[in-house]
Design a protein around this motif. Structure first.
Motif, PDB file in Angstrom:
ATOM      1  N   SER B  39       1.326  -1.124   0.414  1.00 37.34           N
ATOM      2  CA  SER B  39       0.115   0.179  -0.310  1.00 37.34           C
ATOM      3  C   SER B  39       0.979   1.132  -0.107  1.00 37.34           C
ATOM      4  O   SER B  39       2.062   1.205   0.613  1.00 37.34           O
ATOM      5  CB  SER B  39      -0.816  -0.064   1.046  1.00 37.34           C
ATOM      6  OG  SER B  39      -1.490   0.792   1.200  1.00 37.34           O
ATOM      7  N   SER B  44      -2.055   3.012  -8.045  1.00 37.86           N
ATOM      8  CA  SER B  44      -2.570   3.631  -8.383  1.00 37.86           C
ATOM      9  C   SER B  44      -2.510   5.026  -8.967  1.00 37.86           C
ATOM     10  O   SER B  44      -2.670   5.506 -10.318  1.00 37.86           O
ATOM     11  CB  SER B  44      -3.998   4.130  -7.158  1.00 37.86           C
ATOM     12  OG  SER B  44      -3.815   3.030  -6.268  1.00 37.86           O
ATOM     13  N   THR B  45      -1.623   5.541  -8.647  1.00 41.14           N
ATOM     14  CA  THR B  45      -0.769   6.783  -9.249  1.00 41.14           C
ATOM     15  C   THR B  45      -0.416   6.509 -10.762  1.00 41.14           C
ATOM     16  O   THR B  45      -1.251   7.253 -11.631  1.00 41.14           O
ATOM     17  CB  THR B  45       0.202   7.569  -7.786  1.00 41.14           C
ATOM     18  OG1 THR B  45      -0.254   7.732  -7.411  1.00 41.14           O
ATOM     19  CG2 THR B  45       0.815   8.685  -8.621  1.00 41.14           C
ATOM     20  N   HIS B 206      -4.627  -6.391  -5.008  1.00 40.32           N
ATOM     21  CA  HIS B 206      -3.492  -6.732  -4.015  1.00 40.32           C
ATOM     22  C   HIS B 206      -3.614  -8.251  -3.761  1.00 40.32           C
ATOM     23  O   HIS B 206      -3.555  -9.039  -2.485  1.00 40.32           O
ATOM     24  CB  HIS B 206      -3.858  -6.206  -2.323  1.00 40.32           C
ATOM     25  CG  HIS B 206      -3.209  -4.691  -2.366  1.00 40.32           C
ATOM     26  ND1 HIS B 206      -2.324  -4.058  -2.079  1.00 40.32           N
ATOM     27  CD2 HIS B 206      -4.146  -3.734  -2.077  1.00 40.32           C
ATOM     28  CE1 HIS B 206      -2.151  -3.002  -1.553  1.00 40.32           C
ATOM     29  NE2 HIS B 206      -3.073  -2.714  -1.420  1.00 40.32           N
TER      30      HIS B 206
HETATM   31  N1  LIG Z   1      -4.088  13.089  -4.385  1.00 39.53           N
HETATM   32  C1  LIG Z   1      -2.618  12.718  -3.320  1.00 39.53           C
HETATM   33  N2  LIG Z   1      -1.862  14.112  -2.859  1.00 39.53           N
HETATM   34  C2  LIG Z   1      -0.902  13.524  -2.381  1.00 39.53           C
HETATM   35  N3  LIG Z   1      -0.137  12.624  -2.640  1.00 39.53           N
HETATM   36  C3  LIG Z   1      -0.936  11.446  -2.653  1.00 39.53           C
HETATM   37  C4  LIG Z   1      -2.390  11.941  -3.591  1.00 39.53           C
HETATM   38  N4  LIG Z   1      -2.911  10.587  -3.470  1.00 39.53           N
HETATM   39  C5  LIG Z   1      -1.680   9.640  -2.894  1.00 39.53           C
HETATM   40  N5  LIG Z   1      -0.522  10.209  -2.662  1.00 39.53           N
HETATM   41  C6  LIG Z   1       0.576  10.254  -2.035  1.00 39.53           C
HETATM   42  O1  LIG Z   1       1.128   9.248  -3.187  1.00 39.53           O
HETATM   43  C7  LIG Z   1       1.386   7.558  -2.915  1.00 39.53           C
HETATM   44  C8  LIG Z   1       1.105   6.975  -3.892  1.00 39.53           C
HETATM   45  O2  LIG Z   1      -0.394   6.679  -3.651  1.00 39.53           O
HETATM   46  P1  LIG Z   1      -1.191   5.647  -4.525  1.00 39.53           P
HETATM   47  O3  LIG Z   1      -2.604   5.797  -4.236  1.00 39.53           O
HETATM   48  O4  LIG Z   1      -0.431   5.499  -5.866  1.00 39.53           O
HETATM   49  O5  LIG Z   1      -0.572   4.354  -3.537  1.00 39.53           O
HETATM   50  P2  LIG Z   1      -1.366   2.609  -3.916  1.00 39.53           P
HETATM   51  O6  LIG Z   1       0.337   2.169  -4.572  1.00 39.53           O
HETATM   52  O7  LIG Z   1      -2.161   2.348  -4.722  1.00 39.53           O
HETATM   53  O8  LIG Z   1      -1.760   2.008  -2.764  1.00 39.53           O
HETATM   54  P3  LIG Z   1      -3.471   1.129  -2.508  1.00 39.53           P
HETATM   55  O9  LIG Z   1      -2.708  -0.277  -2.264  1.00 39.53           O
HETATM   56  O10 LIG Z   1      -2.814   1.853  -1.207  1.00 39.53           O
HETATM   57  O11 LIG Z   1      -4.366   1.777  -2.577  1.00 39.53           O
HETATM   58  C9  LIG Z   1       1.505   8.016  -1.643  1.00 39.53           C
HETATM   59  O12 LIG Z   1       2.387   8.413  -0.452  1.00 39.53           O
HETATM   60  C10 LIG Z   1       0.638   8.731  -1.498  1.00 39.53           C
HETATM   61  O13 LIG Z   1       0.443   9.394  -0.279  1.00 39.53           O
END
Ligand SMILES: Nc1ncnc2c1ncn2[C@@H]1O[C@H](COP(=O)(O)OP(=O)(O)OP(=O)(O)O)[C@@H](O)[C@H]1O
Ligand SMILES: [Mg+2]
Lengths: 361, 259
Positions: B39, B44-45, B206
């Motif tokens: 996580s 997602s980003t 996941h």
């Molecule tokens: N809108 C936002 N503004 C600032 N930082 C963000 C934003 N969305 C995500 N982040 C940061 O970017 C990083 C990656 O987030 P992301 O949502 O891509 O994680 P993820 O791999 O999809 O996690 P998960 O498996 O929990 O969904 C994290 O450190 C998060 O805090």
């Protein structure tokens, strides 16, 4: 099955006070109310000792009533329940006190206003009326026209500002707009009237009187209310819906129009209707911009117009020879105004009912 | 219709915070690519940067190249709206439009863009998309009821139907099954396998078994520590990732020896 411990029925445990569920002793249903009223009665007696007064009766009554309820409940039902009863009686009392002015107001207005709530009131103007008779036909239409104009001016400006603030605005400009909207919310209505008066005097010269001046003054009061309420409603639209639309390849402006506004329409309608209700009873700005006439003028761009609040004001402050007739008309005008505001509130509720997103299978 | 995606040296920022760094990846057409990782590592980003949904967030920006069939998505003069029309997305939480019926939700992409379409063609599209999303039998008698009246799993399939109704070339799915029961999950996995014939699919999950079941290739994202950018550690065919991964970190993560 046979290995299971047999469970005693719940009722059985609660009968003997030994089980985990203790039987709760409770006051009979109407006992708290009776106790409270008894307290009020004792309070009335107490205040009668020192020369009876309503205020003292209420104060003694509430204190003693709550105390009676608390003590008896505590003795019978235990501490937790007693605290609950005490708070219940205090909250109910607070509610009743809050209702007093409202009920009194509605009663007084109905009592004084109903006698003249007749057909003539809605069909006659005050043209050449110096004594009895006459009506507020001209004033009712004037109020409707001027408020409608104010709405036509305020809603586009207010709604678009709210859309800008929630959907597009960033940084300084957004902060500045929010600040000025807040400032505008606090403008006294007389200042709004003077602003409009000064504005039109600048353009058309001294002693200009037009219905639209009043509409502009009302808009100054209405715009911040529309912006605030619409902004709050638009903020409630979940971001996921915007993203869902973007992900379908919908441009931003279409998303705003077809998803955001469509989702929020119930709230927007309610907010706008309530902001109309907020300005429809304004007197001061109309007094200095629109003035009053006895005849009917339905053209907001030429000359004085009559409006209900100003009509009521003049009926009250400048009664002619038939004082009672003027007073009656003032009360009836107030009653009609209240009815208009209530109708707007009903409209707001209907809007919510009809446009709210429907769920259910 | 399906297209290949080439990403090179992609850095993704939220304001000054670098969330993802140095991603290089090639996604084959007509395949399912799974992205896994802990996580907050930027899955997602990264996914959102593939159809320019990332820049919807204020201050968010991207450096690097995303090329789809030779066209740079972030090139000058490329309209993000056009990009999103070609690259659809299904979100983690089902988000049907609450004001619209099931029918209208499916044709939302057409309706919201005011594309002219005959009623019969639209009916066809609705049936085809709902069948494609494995939802037709459950809702065919209540197409005019609100979409928010469906169960969570049905709503998610409705969102998939909505996404495939605009006939995108690539379909991005961000944990589409994370709120679903095993049966709905299976339905969606079957669906993905069917959709693979027509679309390029990228899915974040996941669920390791899910990645192993449906995907052809798997990418593992990881980050070194809090506040550090996430990186693509390994990208390989799924069998390889799950049998003998190249990287130690991948093996640790997959076998649950993470953190
Ligand atoms: N809108 C936002 N503004 C600032 N930082 C963000 C934003 N969305 C995500 N982040 C940061 O970017 C990083 C990656 O987030 P992301 O949502 O891509 O994680 P993820 O791999 O999809 O996690 P998960 O498996 O929990 O969904 C994290 O450190 C998060 O805090
Ligand atoms: Mg995520």
């Amino acid at each position: 099955m046979s290995t299971q411990t047999p469970l005693a029925p719940v009722g059985a445990t609660s009968l003997g006070n030994s089980g985990p569920v203790r039987e709760q002793r409770r006051l009979p249903r109407f006992a708290p109310l009776g106790l409270f009223l008894a307290g009020v009665a004792v309070g009335a007696l107490l205040s009668a000792l020192t020369g009876f007064s309503v205020a003292l009766t209420v104060i003694y009554g509430v204190v003693l009533g709550s105390l009676f309820v608390y003590l008896v409940s505590r003795a019978v039902e235990g501490r937790r329940k007693a605290a609950d009863r005490l708070v219940t009686s205090l909250v109910t009392t607070a509610f009743a006190i809050a209702m007093v002015p409202l009920v009194s107001l509605v009663y007084t207005v109905l009592d004084n206003g109903l006698p003249r709530l007749d057909g003539a009131f809605f069909t006659n103007s005050m043209y050449r009326v110096v004594g009895e008779g006459g009506g507020a036909y001209h004033a009712i239409l004037g109020t409707v026209i001027i408020t409608a104009l104010a709405t036509i001016i305020s809603v586009p400006i207010g709604l678009l500002t709210a859309i800008y603030l929630t959907e597009y605005g960033t940084g300084r400009l957004k902060k500045a707009i929010t600040f000025f909207v807040d400032v505008m919310t606090g403008i006294p209505s007389i200042v709004a009237g003077l602003f409009s008066y000064a504005l039109f005097t600048l353009i058309f010269g001294v002693s200009v009187r037009m219905g639209v001046m009043g509409a502009v003054a009302l808009s100054v009061l209405m715009i911040p209310v529309v912006v605030r309420s619409c902004e709050e409603v638009l903020k409630l639209v979940p971001n996921e819906l915007r993203e869902a639309a973007y992900a379908l390849g919908v441009p931003k402006w279409r998303t705003v129009v077809k998803v955001v506004l469509r989702t929020a329409i119930a709230g927007l309608g309610t907010g706008i209707t309530l902001s109309v209700a907020r300005v429809i009873g304004e007197t001061a700005p109309l007094l200095i911009t629109v003035g009053l006439i006895t005849g009917t003028n339905l053209n907001p761009f030429d000359g004085r117009m009559a409006t209900l609040p100003v009509f009521a004001y003049y009926q009250l402050t400048q009664p002619g020879t038939a004082t009672q007739a003027f007073l009656d008309r003032a009360w009836t005008a107030a009653l009609v105004l209240i009815i208009l505001v209530m109708a707007l509130n009903v409209v707001a509720r209907l809007i919510t009912r009809f446009f709210a997103p429907k769920t259910g299978r | 219709m399906a297209k290949r995606i080439d990403v090179s040296d992609l850095d993704i920022y939220y304001g000054n915070f670098k969330a993802v760094e140095g991603v290089n990846i090639s996604i084959e057409p007509r395949s399912i690519t799974a992205l896994i990782g802990p996580s907050g590592c930027g899955k997602s980003t990264f996914l959102r940067s593939l159809n320019r949904m990332h820049e919807v967030i204020p201050g968010a920006r991207v450096e690097g190249k995303v090329v789809i069939d030779g066209q740079d998505l972030y090139g000058a003069g490329v309209d993000p709206v056009d990009v999103r029309r070609q690259i659809g997305m299904v979100f983690q939480r089902p988000n049907p439009f609450p004001t619209m019926s099931i029918y209208d939700n499916v044709v939302a992409g057409v309706r919201l863009n005011s594309t002219k379409m005959k009623k019969s063609a639209m009916d066809d599209l609705v049936e085809r998309s709902l069948k494609g999303a494995n939802l037709w039998n459950e809702v065919k008698d209540r197409l005019n009821r609100p979409g928010s009246g469906l169960s969570g799993g049905q709503q998610q399939r409705l969102c998939i139907a909505r996404a495939i109704a605009v006939e995108p070339e690539v379909l991005l799915m961000d944990e589409p099954c994370s709120a679903l029961d095993p049966i709905s999950t299976l339905a969606i996995e079957d669906l993905m396998t069917e959709l693979k014939e027509r679309f390029t699919i990228v899915i974040v999950t996941h669920n390791m078994q899910q990645a192993a079941r449906v995907s052809t290739s798997t990418g593992f994202f990881n980050l070194n520590g809090v506040g550090q950018p996430g990186r693509l550690i390994e990208f390989n065919p799924t069998e390889k990732i799950f049998s003998n991964p190249e990287e130690k970190a991948t093996e640790d993560y997959i076998s649950g020896r993470f953190g």
